[in-house]
Design an enzyme around this catalytic site. Sequence first.
Site: not given
Ligand code: PEP
Ligand code: MG
Length: 595
Positions: A207, A449, A473, A520
């Site tokens: 993150h 995911e 994920d 996404c």
């Molecule tokens: C993902 O897992 O691709 C996603 C968009 O969610 P995050 O990156 O916030 O886990």
């Molecule tokens: Mg995710």
Amino acid sequence: MTHLTSVNKGFIFKQMKTNKGISASPGVYIGKVYLYQEERLKVPKYQIEKEEIEFEFSRFLVAIEKAKSELEAIKDATKIMNISENEVVMLDSHIMMISDESFINQIKTILSEQLLNIEWIFYEAIGAQIEKLSASQNVYMEERVSDLRDIAKRVLNNLLFRERIKLTGLESECIIVAHDLLPSDAIAMDKKNVKGIVLDVGGKTSHTAIIARSFEIPAVVGLFNITRMVKTGDNIILDGTAGIVILEPDEETTKIYLEKIKRQEEIDLHLKPYVKKEAVTNDGQKIAVSANIEVPQELESVKSHGADGIGLFRSEFLLLQSQLYNSEDKQFEVYKAILQNMEERPVTIRTIDIGGDKIIPNYEEIRERNPLLGWRGIRFCLSNKDMFKKQLRALYRASIFGNLRIMFPMISCEEEVDDALKIIEEVKNELRSRNQEYKDKIPIGIMMEVPSAVLASEFLAKKVDFLSIGTNDLIQYTLAIDRGNEKIAYLYQMYHPALLRLIKMVADVGKKAGIPVTLCGEMGGDPRATIVLLGLGIEGFSMSPASIPIVKKVIRNVEIKEAKEIVDKILQNGSGTEINTIIENWFNERFNGLI
Ligand code: PEP
Ligand code: MG
């Protein structure tokens, strides 16, 4: 300084101190190191003026209040997790000790007498109590000593928080070099002066890396021990695009990099017109290109890069950063402002996705053996219903101000969808009985995911209005690779045949069910992957705002027919590495020199 938006690989230096890590956020910066190390609890001592007494005391009250709410939150969590009664009793006693009025008054008196900073006054006062109690042989008193130590640490941590997030008040431009940065530290950092981030640990989709990209700060992570090789003030070149860090560069290298920066500025200029252009393929298919954001401060970047909407708002960053977590009204105000700001454009707000590498500060004490497989996302929300409902009520109340879509993270089975939808109905009933206005028909979607959700997507698709593939994920869980672990980052393959098949499955299910499928994850913002995703049937992309112009350019220069042909070809291949080479070659041939 400029932001590199294309990926130039194979840059090799003869420099002794060139360090190769993982490219986490593109861009190049040449500057000075600021070595950021977690301080040990060192209590400062300094004189204050009489006029500062009130301010110092108010800092103390805030630290106490924060400590109390932290303890309350831990208490709630321990209840949910069925942790022993003893812990709850202990937490209650800590809360009582913290709230003890006579102690608070005593602190105020000493503060006025001694005119020293509040951390020191508190440290001394609690130290005196500990000493007194330690002299006793009584077992009960011994426990009180350990309680006091615990409280002292908590309050001092809060008081010294200003120290810990020194990244907010840097004096000059620098590149932060740290072992690790908590996402909350990264979010709070001084964006004017932090020109780059270099970390010992982390992966491309950790993150902190995502935040660096959102803030358009170049970053290289996973360098193992870079913190041991530098000190504050050292010269450094950070090439976030190639994932390279060069320490104490010589003149020749600096010159090469200055040229590289200039070249990138030209590319950025070339891509600028795409901000305003629509993302339509050469054979006329409109593709929605939206933005992923974490905090409302990024809305400007969403617009300046030409996003069609917000495809993923990671609400956890906002809620954790500003402690909106406990307040429905405050959340409502923020969601309302975001929706109004985006006017009629769609805004997909994902409900809080706590857990994994996104640890909520109040729950730091809760340790799980496998947090990434643990109490995360929708699982956390469904067992923390009050908090979840607060967020949903705030969202529904805000819905009348714009084009809201709500999305649930980490869905792994149908029951979770049913439970979440049931809670939505409860929330609507509550709003009705409160006479509060809301939009009844808000599109509800789920993240794809977790592999089980993808494999069962034909059932899930019947219950929701849209699906959004989270490749970060999905790769992690499909390939069994911790997305933040640099040792196995080499295994993190976007073109793994298993992943391509899963993406295709969701796209096909969405078409059959007549609901939109978007993507996404970070893969959506990689211009090389665009052709593959189009060929797999993805019609909506969401990405870090800075990637939008380049992805639009790719979309406008390809045909769906061509994309499908490429995908047919790569689906015959069992090796992610070979597929990567095919795509890389195609991309270079098609766009070489242009982006
Ligand atoms: C993902 O897992 O691709 C996603 C968009 O969610 P995050 O990156 O916030 O886990
Ligand atoms: Mg995710």
